[in-house]
Design an enzyme around this catalytic site. Structure first.
Site, PDB file in Angstrom:
ATOM      1  N   LYS A  71     -22.238 -14.084  -3.493  1.00 34.49           N
ATOM      2  CA  LYS A  71     -21.257 -15.018  -2.580  1.00 34.49           C
ATOM      3  C   LYS A  71     -21.581 -14.657  -1.241  1.00 34.49           C
ATOM      4  O   LYS A  71     -20.740 -14.413  -0.051  1.00 34.49           O
ATOM      5  CB  LYS A  71     -19.861 -14.724  -3.014  1.00 34.49           C
ATOM      6  CG  LYS A  71     -19.425 -14.665  -4.392  1.00 34.49           C
ATOM      7  CD  LYS A  71     -19.802 -15.879  -4.857  1.00 34.49           C
ATOM      8  CE  LYS A  71     -19.015 -17.249  -4.278  1.00 34.49           C
ATOM      9  NZ  LYS A  71     -19.324 -18.417  -4.840  1.00 34.49           N
ATOM     10  N   SER A  72     -22.842 -14.687  -0.836  1.00 35.47           N
ATOM     11  CA  SER A  72     -23.185 -14.678   0.520  1.00 35.47           C
ATOM     12  C   SER A  72     -23.854 -15.517   1.177  1.00 35.47           C
ATOM     13  O   SER A  72     -24.350 -15.667   2.155  1.00 35.47           O
ATOM     14  CB  SER A  72     -24.149 -13.129   0.537  1.00 35.47           C
ATOM     15  OG  SER A  72     -23.486 -12.119   0.217  1.00 35.47           O
ATOM     16  N   GLY A  73     -23.908 -16.675   0.429  1.00 36.72           N
ATOM     17  CA  GLY A  73     -24.583 -17.995   0.913  1.00 36.72           C
ATOM     18  C   GLY A  73     -25.558 -18.617  -0.065  1.00 36.72           C
ATOM     19  O   GLY A  73     -26.429 -19.322   0.323  1.00 36.72           O
ATOM     20  N   THR A  74     -25.744 -18.170  -1.330  1.00 31.49           N
ATOM     21  CA  THR A  74     -26.632 -18.640  -2.298  1.00 31.49           C
ATOM     22  C   THR A  74     -26.675 -20.199  -2.394  1.00 31.49           C
ATOM     23  O   THR A  74     -27.756 -20.836  -2.387  1.00 31.49           O
ATOM     24  CB  THR A  74     -26.509 -18.012  -3.604  1.00 31.49           C
ATOM     25  OG1 THR A  74     -26.059 -16.513  -3.468  1.00 31.49           O
ATOM     26  CG2 THR A  74     -27.662 -18.138  -4.547  1.00 31.49           C
ATOM     27  N   VAL A  75     -25.569 -20.639  -2.785  1.00 29.33           N
ATOM     28  CA  VAL A  75     -25.320 -22.213  -3.059  1.00 29.33           C
ATOM     29  C   VAL A  75     -25.630 -22.912  -1.573  1.00 29.33           C
ATOM     30  O   VAL A  75     -26.363 -23.859  -1.804  1.00 29.33           O
ATOM     31  CB  VAL A  75     -23.961 -22.352  -3.595  1.00 29.33           C
ATOM     32  CG1 VAL A  75     -23.657 -24.118  -3.745  1.00 29.33           C
ATOM     33  CG2 VAL A  75     -23.684 -21.662  -4.659  1.00 29.33           C
ATOM     34  N   HIS A 106     -30.308 -12.219  -7.689  1.00 31.92           N
ATOM     35  CA  HIS A 106     -29.684 -11.149  -6.964  1.00 31.92           C
ATOM     36  C   HIS A 106     -30.096  -9.677  -7.314  1.00 31.92           C
ATOM     37  O   HIS A 106     -29.748  -8.815  -7.019  1.00 31.92           O
ATOM     38  CB  HIS A 106     -28.154 -11.041  -7.558  1.00 31.92           C
ATOM     39  CG  HIS A 106     -27.262 -12.154  -7.300  1.00 31.92           C
ATOM     40  ND1 HIS A 106     -27.331 -12.902  -6.043  1.00 31.92           N
ATOM     41  CD2 HIS A 106     -26.382 -13.027  -8.131  1.00 31.92           C
ATOM     42  CE1 HIS A 106     -26.329 -14.162  -6.210  1.00 31.92           C
ATOM     43  NE2 HIS A 106     -26.077 -14.191  -7.534  1.00 31.92           N
ATOM     44  N   SER A 150     -14.814 -13.707  -1.355  1.00 34.62           N
ATOM     45  CA  SER A 150     -15.163 -14.729  -2.191  1.00 34.62           C
ATOM     46  C   SER A 150     -15.465 -14.471  -3.591  1.00 34.62           C
ATOM     47  O   SER A 150     -15.211 -15.156  -4.518  1.00 34.62           O
ATOM     48  CB  SER A 150     -16.449 -15.325  -1.602  1.00 34.62           C
ATOM     49  OG  SER A 150     -17.111 -16.412  -1.929  1.00 34.62           O
ATOM     50  N   TYR A 175     -25.510 -15.594   7.348  1.00 36.46           N
ATOM     51  CA  TYR A 175     -24.599 -16.543   7.176  1.00 36.46           C
ATOM     52  C   TYR A 175     -23.709 -16.933   8.321  1.00 36.46           C
ATOM     53  O   TYR A 175     -23.549 -18.291   8.578  1.00 36.46           O
ATOM     54  CB  TYR A 175     -23.538 -16.085   5.975  1.00 36.46           C
ATOM     55  CG  TYR A 175     -22.476 -17.059   5.265  1.00 36.46           C
ATOM     56  CD1 TYR A 175     -22.707 -17.754   4.019  1.00 36.46           C
ATOM     57  CD2 TYR A 175     -21.320 -17.313   6.005  1.00 36.46           C
ATOM     58  CE1 TYR A 175     -21.896 -18.479   3.654  1.00 36.46           C
ATOM     59  CE2 TYR A 175     -20.564 -18.192   5.397  1.00 36.46           C
ATOM     60  CZ  TYR A 175     -20.550 -18.810   4.026  1.00 36.46           C
ATOM     61  OH  TYR A 175     -19.548 -19.712   3.602  1.00 36.46           O
ATOM     62  N   ASN A 191     -20.271 -32.405   2.983  1.00 39.31           N
ATOM     63  CA  ASN A 191     -21.092 -33.020   2.088  1.00 39.31           C
ATOM     64  C   ASN A 191     -21.414 -32.526   0.885  1.00 39.31           C
ATOM     65  O   ASN A 191     -21.451 -33.152  -0.190  1.00 39.31           O
ATOM     66  CB  ASN A 191     -22.238 -33.431   2.976  1.00 39.31           C
ATOM     67  CG  ASN A 191     -21.967 -34.763   4.001  1.00 39.31           C
ATOM     68  OD1 ASN A 191     -21.158 -35.457   3.874  1.00 39.31           O
ATOM     69  ND2 ASN A 191     -22.872 -34.753   5.124  1.00 39.31           N
ATOM     70  N   MET A 192     -21.481 -31.202   0.967  1.00 38.55           N
ATOM     71  CA  MET A 192     -21.975 -30.384  -0.222  1.00 38.55           C
ATOM     72  C   MET A 192     -20.877 -30.796  -1.195  1.00 38.55           C
ATOM     73  O   MET A 192     -20.998 -30.725  -2.660  1.00 38.55           O
ATOM     74  CB  MET A 192     -22.197 -28.939  -0.127  1.00 38.55           C
ATOM     75  CG  MET A 192     -23.501 -28.877   0.595  1.00 38.55           C
ATOM     76  SD  MET A 192     -23.883 -27.109   1.031  1.00 38.55           S
ATOM     77  CE  MET A 192     -23.693 -26.345  -0.321  1.00 38.55           C
ATOM     78  N   GLY A 244     -16.422 -21.909   3.179  1.00 38.64           N
ATOM     79  CA  GLY A 244     -17.513 -22.208   4.194  1.00 38.64           C
ATOM     80  C   GLY A 244     -17.118 -21.833   5.567  1.00 38.64           C
ATOM     81  O   GLY A 244     -17.528 -22.254   6.545  1.00 38.64           O
TER      82      GLY A 244
END
Length: 291
Positions: free
Chosen positions: A50-54, A105, A135, A190, A228-229, A256
């Site tokens: 939950k650090s910005g992977t996606v 991870h 998150s 991030y 958009n994501m 976000g």
């Protein structure tokens, strides 16, 4: 029968890292990952959960598509950039054309040996640990492989003790900062991406050796906004909702924003977190101002 070091009802620990019992990964599989075949053109995305992977998946997917037309094909980001430890939803071993992008991870000592030996490119995404905590708390309520927390207070305690998925945020970050002399690694914050996504994309492209036109970079940035994501089924993990692995697609792309921790941590929790942060991270200037 294999004996596992269970630290909670849904998590076992192996070689200093925490894994989910409901997933199919077991110690022999974890050990086997060190022999995962690495190609010189591979790129790794490494994060604490939950650090910005996606978000980074989407950015790199767009960068690769701009620099290698047809790279993304008609598949989701999750399928094109698989989770190395994944066994329930992802297949990191399926054949893909170069350059491959892989997310993980894993702690440094558990990475495939080729990551270091072949000096492949590694992008490590850092996030304010308080926001990562919040998150991850919400994510645990949606991901069926994790037991839902009984309370935020209980989850906070587990996070601070490193008794949740993956383990200690402090250890994960410190080990990668310490390994920067052995790995070809680029650290991305991030919060910096929130402030200036275009500037960070330019830095990433330079690190990866990808020469994109201004127009191509603009397209990467526009496609990688959270609005958009959320609307993009290739980026928002909608397929995992449809297969009942997530309760909601919004858990993969939730807010976000930075600072959501202020809506969750009590004054006492925040003061305790700050104390631990100063004790743990005072000698790591890279992230020393992320309180």
């Amino acid at each position: 029968m294999e004996t596992l070091d269970m630290i909670t009802s849904d998590i076992f620990r192996y070689k200093g890292m925490n894994f989910l019992i409901k997933d199919k990964l077991r110690p022999k599989d974890i050990d086997a990952l060190q022999d995962f075949e690495i190609r010189p053109s591979d790129v790794f995305i490494i994060t604490f959960p939950k650090s910005g992977t996606v978000w980074m998946q989407q950015i790199l997917s767009q960068v690769m598509e701009e620099s290698h037309p047809g790279w993304a094909k008609d598949v989701t980001n999750r399928a094109q950039i698989p989770y190395l430890e994944g066994r329930t939803a992802d297949d990191p071993f399926r054949e893909r054309k170069d350059p491959r992008v892989i997310r993980t991870h894993l702690f440094p000592e558990l990475l495939p040996r080729g990551v270091k030996d072949k000096q492949i490119k590694v992008l490590y995404v850092l996030r304010n640990p308080k926001d990562a905590l919040v998150s991850l708390y919400h994510f645990a309520h949606s991901w069926v492989l994790m037991d839902s927390p009984r309370s935020f207070e209980e989850f906070f305690k587990q996070f601070m003790e490193g008794k949740h998925f993956v383990g200690s945020w402090f250890s994960h970050v410190k080990q990668y900062v310490a390994a920067r002399e052995q790995l070809d690694i680029h650290f991305v914050r991030y919060e910096d991406m929130l402030k200036d996504l275009r500037g960070e994309v330019v830095k990433m492209c330079a690190f990866l050796g990808k020469e994109l036109t201004d127009g191509a970079i603009d397209h990467v940035v526009e496609a990688s906004t959270f609005n958009n994501m959320k609307k993009n089924p290739k980026a928002n993990y909608k397929d995992l909702v449809e297969t009942s692995l997530y309760a909601s697609a919004t858990m993969s792309v939730r807010t976000g924003v930075a600072g959501d921790w202020k809506n969750h941590l009590t004054v006492a929790q925040n003061e305790y977190f700050d104390q631990v942060f100063r004790e743990e991270m005072s000698h790591f200037p890279l992230i020393g101002d992320m309180e």
